[in-house]
Scaffold this active site. Structure first.
Site, PDB file in Angstrom:
ATOM      1  N   ASP A 172       0.822  -1.216   0.000  1.00 34.98           N
ATOM      2  CA  ASP A 172       0.000   0.000   0.000  1.00 34.98           C
ATOM      3  C   ASP A 172       0.857   1.267   0.000  1.00 34.98           C
ATOM      4  O   ASP A 172       2.005   1.244   0.450  1.00 34.98           O
ATOM      5  CB  ASP A 172      -0.887   0.025   1.255  1.00 34.98           C
ATOM      6  CG  ASP A 172      -1.973  -1.037   1.164  1.00 34.98           C
ATOM      7  OD1 ASP A 172      -2.219  -1.530   0.035  1.00 34.98           O
ATOM      8  OD2 ASP A 172      -2.531  -1.398   2.215  1.00 34.98           O
ATOM      9  N   ASP A 173       0.251   2.345  -0.467  1.00 31.67           N
ATOM     10  CA  ASP A 173       0.868   3.685  -0.435  1.00 31.67           C
ATOM     11  C   ASP A 173       2.238   3.727  -1.118  1.00 31.67           C
ATOM     12  O   ASP A 173       3.099   4.525  -0.744  1.00 31.67           O
ATOM     13  CB  ASP A 173       1.009   4.183   1.026  1.00 31.67           C
ATOM     14  CG  ASP A 173      -0.339   4.234   1.730  1.00 31.67           C
ATOM     15  OD1 ASP A 173      -1.335   4.548   1.045  1.00 31.67           O
ATOM     16  OD2 ASP A 173      -0.396   3.944   2.933  1.00 31.67           O
ATOM     17  N   ARG A 174       2.429   2.848  -2.073  1.00 27.04           N
ATOM     18  CA  ARG A 174       3.696   2.782  -2.821  1.00 27.04           C
ATOM     19  C   ARG A 174       4.904   2.442  -1.952  1.00 27.04           C
ATOM     20  O   ARG A 174       6.050   2.634  -2.350  1.00 27.04           O
ATOM     21  CB  ARG A 174       3.961   4.071  -3.610  1.00 27.04           C
ATOM     22  CG  ARG A 174       2.852   4.388  -4.580  1.00 27.04           C
ATOM     23  CD  ARG A 174       3.289   5.198  -5.770  1.00 27.04           C
ATOM     24  NE  ARG A 174       2.239   5.163  -6.800  1.00 27.04           N
ATOM     25  CZ  ARG A 174       2.228   4.355  -7.840  1.00 27.04           C
ATOM     26  NH1 ARG A 174       3.213   3.509  -8.030  1.00 27.04           N
ATOM     27  NH2 ARG A 174       1.234   4.376  -8.707  1.00 27.04           N
ATOM     28  N   LEU A 175       4.627   1.951  -0.732  1.00 24.63           N
ATOM     29  CA  LEU A 175       5.739   1.538   0.128  1.00 24.63           C
ATOM     30  C   LEU A 175       6.041   0.064  -0.140  1.00 24.63           C
ATOM     31  O   LEU A 175       5.917  -0.797   0.740  1.00 24.63           O
ATOM     32  CB  LEU A 175       5.402   1.795   1.602  1.00 24.63           C
ATOM     33  CG  LEU A 175       5.229   3.265   1.965  1.00 24.63           C
ATOM     34  CD1 LEU A 175       4.988   3.423   3.461  1.00 24.63           C
ATOM     35  CD2 LEU A 175       6.465   4.081   1.560  1.00 24.63           C
ATOM     36  N   HIS A 176       6.374  -0.207  -1.388  1.00 24.62           N
ATOM     37  CA  HIS A 176       6.601  -1.596  -1.797  1.00 24.62           C
ATOM     38  C   HIS A 176       7.814  -2.177  -1.074  1.00 24.62           C
ATOM     39  O   HIS A 176       8.721  -1.446  -0.678  1.00 24.62           O
ATOM     40  CB  HIS A 176       6.828  -1.652  -3.310  1.00 24.62           C
ATOM     41  CG  HIS A 176       5.843  -0.847  -4.089  1.00 24.62           C
ATOM     42  ND1 HIS A 176       4.489  -1.085  -4.035  1.00 24.62           N
ATOM     43  CD2 HIS A 176       6.012   0.227  -4.900  1.00 24.62           C
ATOM     44  CE1 HIS A 176       3.866  -0.204  -4.802  1.00 24.62           C
ATOM     45  NE2 HIS A 176       4.760   0.604  -5.329  1.00 24.62           N
TER      46      HIS A 176
END
Ligand SMILES: Cc1cc2nc3c(=O)[nH]c(=O)nc-3n(C[C@H](O)[C@H](O)[C@H](O)COP(=O)(O)O)c2cc1C
Length: 195
Positions: A172-176
């Site tokens: 989520d939230d581009r916090l890959h």
């Protein structure tokens, strides 16, 4: 989160997951090569098998463009993306031909049409028309009528032995989650990368 010290084992785990979903051709991977002038090109090939000893194996025509590149530069990159799972895997390493016995065995288990196609198609060469290709297919079909189709000498396996592998997990939230494994003196070392 990614928590595995051996990237080959992690690949196997993710690959099994990919095969158990509805993903079409989870074995499709992008292969990038560079020619003697550093011009890079990519295409899809199919992973035939993988293991810690050989690395990642696919099969192709040894006279094709990719193989001309490989002749002058044995460093290649592979890429998998399984959208349904949000998994990307990048693999870099050295490529070499598999032994001819293994290629014979693999070829002998291919569908007959694919075996004949391997003779008919001079992969990556320019052809005058589709008719030329179909004519060649007819010729080889007639030639091997009632007999086993032998493996063409210009067709076989290649194995990519990885020295770097990177796993990317969609979060989520581009916090890959992004972990790179590097082979250092025969041991895999991992490092976390910002996504
Ligand atoms: C899904 C998919 C799988 C493919 N698998 C292979 C393969 O396993 N081996 C192969 O030689 N070409 C395969 N191809 C064709 C290659 O993408 C490419 O067109 C061909 O190998 C010639 O590439 P080259 O001229 O760069 O050598 C596949 C294409 C697609 C779309």
């Amino acid at each position: 989160m990614i928590n595995e010290s051996d990237p080959i084992k992690l690949f196997s785990k993710w690959y099994e997951e990919a095969k158990s979903t509805s993903i079409d051709k989870p074995n499709a991977m992008s292969l990038s090569t560079a020619d003697s002038e550093s011009r890079v090109s990519s295409r899809l090939v199919l992973l035939s098998r993988h293991n810690a000893e050989e690395g990642f194996v696919f099969h192709t025509n040894y006279l094709s463009r990719k193989c001309q590149d490989i002749e002058s530069n044995s460093k290649v990159a592979l890429l998998f993306w399984w959208d349904e799972l949000g998994y990307q895997i990048r693999i870099e390493g050295q490529i070499q031909k598999t032994d001819s016995k293994a290629s014979d065995e693999y070829f002998s288990n291919r569908p007959r049409g694919s075996q004949l196609g391997a003779w008919a198609s001079e992969q990556s060469q320019e052809i005058e028309s589709r008719q030329v290709l179909e004519e060649r297919m007819k010729q080889f079909t007639a030639k091997y009528d009632g007999a086993d189709v032998p493996r063409p000498p210009h067709w076989g396996g290649y194995a990519v032995l990885p020295d770097t592998m990177e796993f990317w997990l969609n979060c989520d939230d581009r916090l890959h989650d992004r972990v790179r494994y590097d082979l250092v003196q025969g041991q895999w070392q991992s490092v976390l990368l910002a996504p």
